[in-house]
Design an enzyme around this catalytic site. Structure first.
Site, PDB file in Angstrom:
ATOM      1  N   ARG A  95      26.159  33.272  -7.321  1.00 17.76           N
ATOM      2  CA  ARG A  95      25.430  34.512  -7.084  1.00 17.76           C
ATOM      3  C   ARG A  95      26.435  35.647  -6.989  1.00 17.76           C
ATOM      4  O   ARG A  95      27.484  35.501  -6.349  1.00 17.76           O
ATOM      5  CB  ARG A  95      24.659  34.457  -5.758  1.00 17.76           C
ATOM      6  CG  ARG A  95      23.673  33.322  -5.615  1.00 17.76           C
ATOM      7  CD  ARG A  95      22.365  33.566  -6.302  1.00 17.76           C
ATOM      8  NE  ARG A  95      21.771  34.821  -5.860  1.00 17.76           N
ATOM      9  CZ  ARG A  95      20.913  35.524  -6.601  1.00 17.76           C
ATOM     10  NH1 ARG A  95      20.584  35.131  -7.803  1.00 17.76           N
ATOM     11  NH2 ARG A  95      20.400  36.642  -6.135  1.00 17.76           N
ATOM     12  N   HIS A 113      38.358  31.114  -8.423  1.00 17.99           N
ATOM     13  CA  HIS A 113      37.940  31.470  -9.785  1.00 17.99           C
ATOM     14  C   HIS A 113      38.767  30.642 -10.770  1.00 17.99           C
ATOM     15  O   HIS A 113      39.979  30.522 -10.604  1.00 17.99           O
ATOM     16  CB  HIS A 113      38.156  32.971 -10.022  1.00 17.99           C
ATOM     17  CG  HIS A 113      37.678  33.415 -11.363  1.00 17.99           C
ATOM     18  ND1 HIS A 113      36.344  33.574 -11.642  1.00 17.99           N
ATOM     19  CD2 HIS A 113      38.354  33.712 -12.492  1.00 17.99           C
ATOM     20  CE1 HIS A 113      36.219  33.964 -12.914  1.00 17.99           C
ATOM     21  NE2 HIS A 113      37.430  34.048 -13.439  1.00 17.99           N
TER      22      HIS A 113
END
Length: 192
Positions: A95, A113
């Site tokens: 999200r 990431h």
């Protein structure tokens, strides 16, 4: 006790790596820290099963039940805040968070990431690295800011991009590093 709240949307492999490392390295005794809760926006997230098996509190908050991103994030913050978090860890939480949510947890919100930031923010990082002819790829633990994938870097790991790599092969190689550096970065943040 410094409480860690981990947010997931799927399998939760990074969450599991953090939970296992916290136990193996005795974070409760050494750092005064523990994983207090795992929260998911998907009731069928496989990581919730692992968390429950470990005796960790779990909560599900379905984003589809809210009229706006802001309304979801406001309720999510209330759920998280019940656990008085020292750190909120995004572990495959799919999200994009609102600026208000990010500001609420400023300095306490981290993400991992699957690229060597600042390269390849956003999605499809592995294919983009291959397409760009990169010789190296990797992963980055970073503080979360309102701008996607650009917060201060906490830790990185590098892997080679091998001849004949597919996005899937590269992703698997990167994921093994994620499972090493994310728990290490969380421990470091908690020890300050």
């Amino acid at each position: 006790m410094k409480n860690i709240v981990i947010l997931i949307s799927g399998g939760g492999s990074n969450m599991a790596a953090i939970v296992k490392t916290a136990r193996q390295e005795h974070w409760e005794r050494r750092l005064g820290a523990r994983v207090a809760a795992v929260v998911s926006n998907k009731a069928d997230a496989k990581g919730l099963v692992f968390a429950r098996e470990q005796g960790i509190a779990t909560e599900v908050l379905d984003h589809k039940q809210f009229p706006s991103r802001e309304a979801f994030d406001a309720e999510l913050a209330m759920v998280i805040d019940r656990h008085d978090p020292a750190l909120v860890v995004l572990a495959g939480f799919m999200r994009i968070l609102t600026p208000g949510f990010v500001a609420h947890y400023a300095g306490r919100l981290v993400n991992i990431h699957p690229s060597l930031l600042p390269a390849f923010t956003g999605l499809h990082t592995h294919q983009r690295a291959i397409d760009a002819g990169c010789k190296f790829a990797g992963c980055t633990v970073h503080q979360v800011t309102a701008e996607l994938d650009v917060g201060p870097i906490v830790e990185q790991a590098v892997v080679p991009v091998l001849p004949g790599d597919t996005a899937e092969l590269l992703a698997a190689r990167v994921l093994t590093q994620e499972h090493l550096i994310y728990p290490r970065a969380v421990a470091r943040l908690l020890s300050h």
